[in-house]
Write an enzyme that holds these catalytic residues in place. Structure first.
Site, PDB file in Angstrom:
ATOM      1  N   ARG A  41      -0.940  18.466 -21.352  1.00  0.00           N
ATOM      2  CA  ARG A  41      -1.916  19.530 -21.119  1.00  0.00           C
ATOM      3  C   ARG A  41      -3.332  19.074 -21.460  1.00  0.00           C
ATOM      4  O   ARG A  41      -4.112  18.738 -20.580  1.00  0.00           O
ATOM      5  CB  ARG A  41      -1.492  20.758 -21.948  1.00  0.00           C
ATOM      6  CG  ARG A  41      -2.196  22.047 -21.626  1.00  0.00           C
ATOM      7  CD  ARG A  41      -1.739  23.138 -22.588  1.00  0.00           C
ATOM      8  NE  ARG A  41      -2.051  22.824 -23.974  1.00  0.00           N
ATOM      9  CZ  ARG A  41      -3.177  23.160 -24.609  1.00  0.00           C
ATOM     10  NH1 ARG A  41      -4.090  23.869 -23.991  1.00  0.00           N
ATOM     11  NH2 ARG A  41      -3.379  22.830 -25.880  1.00  0.00           N
ATOM     12  N   LYS A  64       6.333  20.376 -29.739  1.00  0.00           N
ATOM     13  CA  LYS A  64       4.887  20.337 -29.453  1.00  0.00           C
ATOM     14  C   LYS A  64       4.048  19.626 -30.516  1.00  0.00           C
ATOM     15  O   LYS A  64       2.856  19.876 -30.666  1.00  0.00           O
ATOM     16  CB  LYS A  64       4.312  21.751 -29.196  1.00  0.00           C
ATOM     17  CG  LYS A  64       5.106  22.622 -28.275  1.00  0.00           C
ATOM     18  CD  LYS A  64       5.653  21.946 -27.069  1.00  0.00           C
ATOM     19  CE  LYS A  64       4.601  21.533 -26.071  1.00  0.00           C
ATOM     20  NZ  LYS A  64       5.239  20.722 -24.980  1.00  0.00           N
ATOM     21  N   SER A 110      -0.129  24.749 -28.284  1.00  0.00           N
ATOM     22  CA  SER A 110       0.579  23.933 -27.296  1.00  0.00           C
ATOM     23  C   SER A 110       1.900  24.610 -26.913  1.00  0.00           C
ATOM     24  O   SER A 110       2.284  24.649 -25.736  1.00  0.00           O
ATOM     25  CB  SER A 110       0.833  22.550 -27.901  1.00  0.00           C
ATOM     26  OG  SER A 110       1.467  21.713 -26.985  1.00  0.00           O
ATOM     27  N   HIS A 122      14.864  17.474 -32.272  1.00  0.00           N
ATOM     28  CA  HIS A 122      14.068  18.593 -32.790  1.00  0.00           C
ATOM     29  C   HIS A 122      14.844  19.332 -33.885  1.00  0.00           C
ATOM     30  O   HIS A 122      14.388  20.373 -34.357  1.00  0.00           O
ATOM     31  CB  HIS A 122      13.823  19.631 -31.685  1.00  0.00           C
ATOM     32  CG  HIS A 122      12.683  19.329 -30.757  1.00  0.00           C
ATOM     33  ND1 HIS A 122      11.549  18.675 -31.144  1.00  0.00           N
ATOM     34  CD2 HIS A 122      12.503  19.650 -29.447  1.00  0.00           C
ATOM     35  CE1 HIS A 122      10.721  18.584 -30.114  1.00  0.00           C
ATOM     36  NE2 HIS A 122      11.274  19.161 -29.075  1.00  0.00           N
ATOM     37  N   ARG A 169       2.204  18.007 -36.755  1.00  0.00           N
ATOM     38  CA  ARG A 169       0.893  18.292 -36.165  1.00  0.00           C
ATOM     39  C   ARG A 169       0.376  19.563 -36.816  1.00  0.00           C
ATOM     40  O   ARG A 169       1.184  20.426 -37.198  1.00  0.00           O
ATOM     41  CB  ARG A 169       1.092  18.514 -34.656  1.00  0.00           C
ATOM     42  CG  ARG A 169      -0.183  18.717 -33.870  1.00  0.00           C
ATOM     43  CD  ARG A 169       0.136  18.941 -32.388  1.00  0.00           C
ATOM     44  NE  ARG A 169      -1.059  18.903 -31.582  1.00  0.00           N
ATOM     45  CZ  ARG A 169      -1.088  19.121 -30.268  1.00  0.00           C
ATOM     46  NH1 ARG A 169       0.041  19.367 -29.618  1.00  0.00           N
ATOM     47  NH2 ARG A 169      -2.225  19.086 -29.607  1.00  0.00           N
ATOM     48  N   GLY A 205      -4.022  17.350 -24.944  1.00  0.00           N
ATOM     49  CA  GLY A 205      -3.937  16.200 -25.848  1.00  0.00           C
ATOM     50  C   GLY A 205      -5.089  16.126 -26.830  1.00  0.00           C
ATOM     51  O   GLY A 205      -5.575  15.049 -27.147  1.00  0.00           O
ATOM     52  N   PHE A 212      -3.303   9.078 -23.704  1.00  0.00           N
ATOM     53  CA  PHE A 212      -3.095  10.356 -23.013  1.00  0.00           C
ATOM     54  C   PHE A 212      -3.239  10.155 -21.497  1.00  0.00           C
ATOM     55  O   PHE A 212      -2.421  10.628 -20.715  1.00  0.00           O
ATOM     56  CB  PHE A 212      -4.091  11.396 -23.532  1.00  0.00           C
ATOM     57  CG  PHE A 212      -3.887  12.761 -22.929  1.00  0.00           C
ATOM     58  CD1 PHE A 212      -2.874  13.595 -23.386  1.00  0.00           C
ATOM     59  CD2 PHE A 212      -4.684  13.205 -21.888  1.00  0.00           C
ATOM     60  CE1 PHE A 212      -2.667  14.851 -22.823  1.00  0.00           C
ATOM     61  CE2 PHE A 212      -4.490  14.458 -21.318  1.00  0.00           C
ATOM     62  CZ  PHE A 212      -3.480  15.280 -21.793  1.00  0.00           C
TER      63      PHE A 212
HETATM   64  P1  A3P Z   1      -1.165  19.862 -25.801  1.00  0.00           P
HETATM   65  O1  A3P Z   1      -0.351  20.968 -25.209  1.00  0.00           O
HETATM   66  O2  A3P Z   1      -2.007  20.321 -26.963  1.00  0.00           O
HETATM   67  O3  A3P Z   1      -1.954  19.094 -24.796  1.00  0.00           O
HETATM   68  P2  A3P Z   1       5.742  17.416 -27.427  1.00  0.00           P
HETATM   69  O4  A3P Z   1       5.952  16.124 -26.733  1.00  0.00           O
HETATM   70  O5  A3P Z   1       6.196  17.423 -28.844  1.00  0.00           O
HETATM   71  O6  A3P Z   1       6.282  18.547 -26.625  1.00  0.00           O
HETATM   72  O7  A3P Z   1       4.156  17.636 -27.552  1.00  0.00           O
HETATM   73  C1  A3P Z   1       3.368  17.828 -26.419  1.00  0.00           C
HETATM   74  C2  A3P Z   1       1.935  17.777 -26.850  1.00  0.00           C
HETATM   75  O8  A3P Z   1       1.571  16.423 -27.151  1.00  0.00           O
HETATM   76  C3  A3P Z   1       0.984  18.246 -25.742  1.00  0.00           C
HETATM   77  O9  A3P Z   1      -0.134  18.795 -26.436  1.00  0.00           O
HETATM   78  C4  A3P Z   1       0.654  16.916 -25.082  1.00  0.00           C
HETATM   79  O10 A3P Z   1      -0.504  16.947 -24.290  1.00  0.00           O
HETATM   80  C5  A3P Z   1       0.489  16.041 -26.329  1.00  0.00           C
HETATM   81  N1  A3P Z   1       0.561  14.613 -26.025  1.00  0.00           N
HETATM   82  C6  A3P Z   1       1.544  13.930 -25.430  1.00  0.00           C
HETATM   83  N2  A3P Z   1       1.215  12.635 -25.283  1.00  0.00           N
HETATM   84  C7  A3P Z   1      -0.017  12.488 -25.818  1.00  0.00           C
HETATM   85  C8  A3P Z   1      -0.922  11.384 -25.956  1.00  0.00           C
HETATM   86  N3  A3P Z   1      -0.626  10.166 -25.493  1.00  0.00           N
HETATM   87  N4  A3P Z   1      -2.103  11.610 -26.558  1.00  0.00           N
HETATM   88  C9  A3P Z   1      -2.420  12.838 -27.027  1.00  0.00           C
HETATM   89  N5  A3P Z   1      -1.622  13.920 -26.904  1.00  0.00           N
HETATM   90  C10 A3P Z   1      -0.429  13.750 -26.300  1.00  0.00           C
END
Ligand code: A3P
Length: 293
Positions: free
Chosen positions: A253, A53, A136, A106, A128, A255, A226
């Protein structure tokens, strides 16, 4: 074999523990995790490493597009895990790939391949703000069928702090990788990607030695927004309905930076800050997020 079954949260779902780290048996296999240790690393491999996340899919998308010179047509219908496969799941796929390979993981540092310790292959580690990561993760837990739905936010907060979550402790993950920092590692944050994605993409292209024209670079940026990624069913993991309950949320979700402020109470935030400072003391971290001193 150092895997043991461990029950988490009582109701139904079980994760197993492999060398101290929790994994979902539906996706991860102890024998594959063991094989990772002897995985043959190539000097020109590029690893994307994250705690869950933290922006993994975002970086997978950027890296994949970069190696396809921004040509989104080439990769539209391919799922993200085929573009930048997972070390801990898709070993055979990775072994069969021609160089240069782009690989995602991971895994905490101590579970990485032995050869990885030579520090010759490149690593992009994305971090992050742990509070946003936690939020998240909380929503992710609510939609993943193989994970126990948290009782409430406080319950999940405690599990996160105690490392009783998939992939274990955020603190140990960051610390383990920080303690093994080397010149072939590029440290990036989700927050700086939000702030200035073109600058980050330029840094990555320089770091991995993949030259792009300005037009190609801007295409990578455009297709990594996003909005663009949310509109892509393969990125949004809509094909993975065996893993995600899409009635409970979307992978892409919000972003946003700072969504933690909508979830943590003042007391929870202060508790988290205290733990953060205890556990991350003496690490040379220069984060762009607003963690109080
Ligand atoms: P949120 O749940 O806060 O929206 P991972 O890929 O490590 O599982 O992380 C997922 C998180 O990264 C989610 O956060 C997702 O929305 C966010 N994310 C993925 N692509 C993104 C983008 N292009 N810009 C901003 N956030 C992004």
């Amino acid at each position: 074999m150092s895997a043991e079954l461990a029950s988490r949260g009582g109701e139904g779902t079980r994760m197993f523990k492999f060398r101290g780290v929790f994994f979902m048996p539906e996706i991860y296999k102890p024998e594959i995790l063991e094989q990772v240790e002897d995985f043959s690393v190539r000097d020109d491999d590029v690893f994307v490493v994250t705690y869950p996340k933290s922006g993994t899919t975002w970086m997978q998308n950027i890296i994949a597009l970069m190696y396809m010179e921004g040509d989104v047509k080439q990769f539209e219908n391919i799922v993200i895990a085929q573009k930048v496969p997972w070390l801990e799941v898709q070993l055979n796929v990775i072994q069969a790939r021609p160089s240069p390979r782009q690989i995602c993981s991971h895994l905490p540092y101590h579970l990485m391949p032995k050869e990885f310790r030579d520090k010759r292959s490149k690593v992009i580690y994305v971090m992050r703000n742990p509070k946003d990561t936690l939020v998240s993760f909380y929503y992710f837990y609510n939609m993943v069928k193989h994970l126990d739905t948290p009782k409430d936010f406080q319950d999940f907060l405690e599990n996160f702090i105690n490392g009783q979550v998939f992939i274990g402790s955020w603190f140990e993950h960051v610390r383990g990788w920080q303690e093994n920092n080397h010149p072939n590692m590029l440290w990036l944050t989700y927050e700086e990607m939000k702030k200035d994605l073109p600058a980050v993409v330029r840094r990555i292209s320089k770091f991995v030695g993949k030259h792009l024209t300005e037009e190609q670079l801007l295409a990578v940026v455009k297709h990594s927004s996003f909005k663009a990624m949310k509109a892509s069913p393969t990125v949004n993991k809509e094909n993975l309905d065996s893993v995600f309950d899409l009635t409970k949320g979307k992978f892409m979700r919000k972003g946003k930076v700072g969504d933690w402020k909508n979830h943590f109470t003042v007391a929870q935030s202060e508790w988290f800050d205290t733990i953060y400072h205890e556990r991350m003391a003496r690490l040379d971290l220069d984060f762009t997020w607003d963690m109080p001193q």
